[in-house]
Scaffold this active site. Structure first.
Site, short mmCIF file in Angstrom:
data_model
loop_
_atom_site.label_atom_id
_atom_site.label_comp_id
_atom_site.label_asym_id
_atom_site.label_seq_id
_atom_site.Cartn_x
_atom_site.Cartn_y
_atom_site.Cartn_z
N ASP A 27 0.80 -1.22 0.00
CA ASP A 27 0.00 0.00 0.00
C ASP A 27 0.83 1.28 0.00
O ASP A 27 0.28 2.38 -0.10
CB ASP A 27 -0.96 0.02 1.19
CG ASP A 27 -0.23 0.13 2.53
OD1 ASP A 27 0.99 -0.12 2.57
OD2 ASP A 27 -0.89 0.43 3.54
N TYR B 218 10.59 4.91 0.98
CA TYR B 218 11.64 3.99 1.42
C TYR B 218 12.95 4.18 0.67
O TYR B 218 13.99 3.66 1.10
CB TYR B 218 11.17 2.54 1.29
CG TYR B 218 10.22 2.10 2.37
CD1 TYR B 218 10.67 1.44 3.51
CD2 TYR B 218 8.86 2.35 2.26
CE1 TYR B 218 9.79 1.04 4.51
CE2 TYR B 218 7.97 1.95 3.25
CZ TYR B 218 8.44 1.30 4.37
OH TYR B 218 7.57 0.91 5.35
#
Length: 444
Positions: free
Chosen positions: A171, A263
């Site tokens: 997600d 990330y």
């Protein structure tokens, strides 16, 4: 309209109550016949399960809600299985985060040495779970968002090459899109992204306005430069998540062409991240002291009161709505577009066909049809090829029980990047993951 049988694996997760609330709220859009929670930790699941019983009795009495630790009862006649495992629980998450940090490397649950440790644990249990599901529900859709999804996806691709009803999905790209909608003050459903990468390692090349086709990426860049970047649900996020989203701004200052996945910061600034992570108090501790307490206290309050009226403050996370919408797109053959993990096969032209890549795809009852993105630039290609080789070697090590392949994987990882450091952290994690990992053997 057909009613579906749903399973949530990892029923004791702190994300489950919000998931259950989403199913109740979306019952007209996606009606269910029964919903079963499954967890190997009966005591932990009981609190969530008893909360769920009260929730469904009051908001969704027409649906059959149960929770169990029985595999056959769980999977029989299921249509959709939502996988949210956390193998080893918070104890092993602390190990994943703190052991690398104690050696001067990034400690994070999905990337670097910690992510690889978690990936090997998840691989073993996910493979077992798929065999269990297929024994009792041969035709069920398995929607896996257990982390680290990239490593798990590579393992499942090899173990179940002909199973077309396993969908690996994350997600986080969706969360970035929703966060862009916050910046733009628009409905996230009006945004149409173009994305490429590996899981937790990718870039948005375009974000289009569905109404008129305009590319909004330039406007998003200017807004990030001016205001920074916050998650859509910033008011419900822990401080570490705000820091994570905040790093998008400096990433775009250094590499302005594309909008990065949050990330990416670990791969681009490993030394900076190590310096700014607390080796004694990591995100695992933040979750244990924060979200864990909040959710379980709320569930216990509802159980004691015997009603949800006036008590339910549990936040519905965006990922729950997102995953239900994914299931709807499959169930009703809606062919909506989502960013999913698929075998490449030319979607990214200059990466190997057998790479498990993350791209936008049209999703219907026959599974995902990926959208091609063509050739990607050399900088991103080089970064991704390095991580791809690392993940493939790690899964080689899993199936071959090879210490040498594991060492190669750890050495290649950009967050380790040194053979001596790789051997040291690998040996430490082997000790800490006894019973979870294969018995790696050294060549004679």
């Amino acid at each position: 309209m057909k009613k579906y049988n749903i399973v949530i694996v990892g029923g004791g997760s702190t994300f489950t109550p919000g998931f259950l609330k989403s199913f109740c709220r979306m019952k007209e859009e996606f009606p269910i016949n029964k919903l079963v929670l499954f967890d190997i930790n009966a005591e932990r699941q009981k609190t969530i399960g008893e909360f769920g019983k009260i929730l469904f009795e009051e908001l969704y009495p027409e649906a059959d809600f149960t929770y169990t630790t029985d595999i056959e009862k769980t999977y029989t006649e299921s249509d959709f299985v939502f996988m949210q495992m956390r193998v080893g629980g918070y104890k092993m998450r602390e190990s994943d985060e703190k052991t690398p940090l104690s050696m001067g490397m990034i400690g994070q649950e999905t990337v670097g040495a910690g992510g690889m440790a978690y990936g090997l644990r998840s691989t073993k249990e996910m493979i077992k779970a798929v065999y269990d599901i297929r024994r009792y529900a041969p035709d069920a859709w398995i929607l896996n968002y257990s982390n680290p999804a990239a490593i798990v996806a590579e393992a499942l691709r090899r173990e179940f090459p002909n199973d077309k009803k396993i969908l690996n999905i994350c997600d986080q790209p969706e969360n970035v899109v929703r966060s862009c909608s916050r910046l733009l003050s628009c409905d996230y459903k009006n945004l149409d992204p173009v994305y490429f990468g590996l899981n937790h390692y990718g870039w948005f090349t375009h974000i289009y306005d569905k109404t008129n086709g305009d590319d909004l990426l330039s406007e998003i860049k200017e807004l990030i430069k001016e205001k920074g970047f916050l998650p859509q649900d910033a008011e419900q996020r822990d401080p570490s998540w705000l820091d994570t989203y905040g790093m998008v701004q400096p990433m775009m200052e250094d590499f302005p062409d594309y909008l990065p996945n949050t990330y990416n910061q670990y791969y681009l600034y490993p030394e900076y991240k190590v310096e700014h992570l607390n080796p004694n108090y990591t995100r695992a501790n933040e979750v244990i002291d924060g979200r864990e307490k909040r959710v379980f206290e709320e569930c216990k309050t509802v159980i004691k009161a015997g009603t949800i009226k006036g008590y339910v403050n549990i936040h519905e996370d965006a990922h729950a709505e997102f995953m239900i919408e994914v299931a709807m797109s499959i169930a009703y053959n809606e062919n909506n577009r989502y960013i999913v993990i698929v075998e490449n096969n030319g979607a990214i032209n200059n990466l190997p066909d057998d790479a498990m890549v993350e791209v936008a795809a049209v999703l219907g009852s026959n599974g995902p049809r990926p959208m091609r993105v063509g050739n990607i630039p050399l900088f991103q290609k080089g970064l991704l090829e390095n991580q791809l080789a690392c993940e493939k070697l790690l899964i080689d090590a899993y199936f071959e029980e090879s210490y040498e392949k594991a060492l190669q994987a750890f050495t290649l990882n950009r967050l380790i990047n040194d053979a001596k450091k790789a051997r040291k952290i690998l040996d430490a994690l082997i000790e800490e993951n006894k019973g979870y990992w294969p018995e790696f053997k050294k060549a004679e």
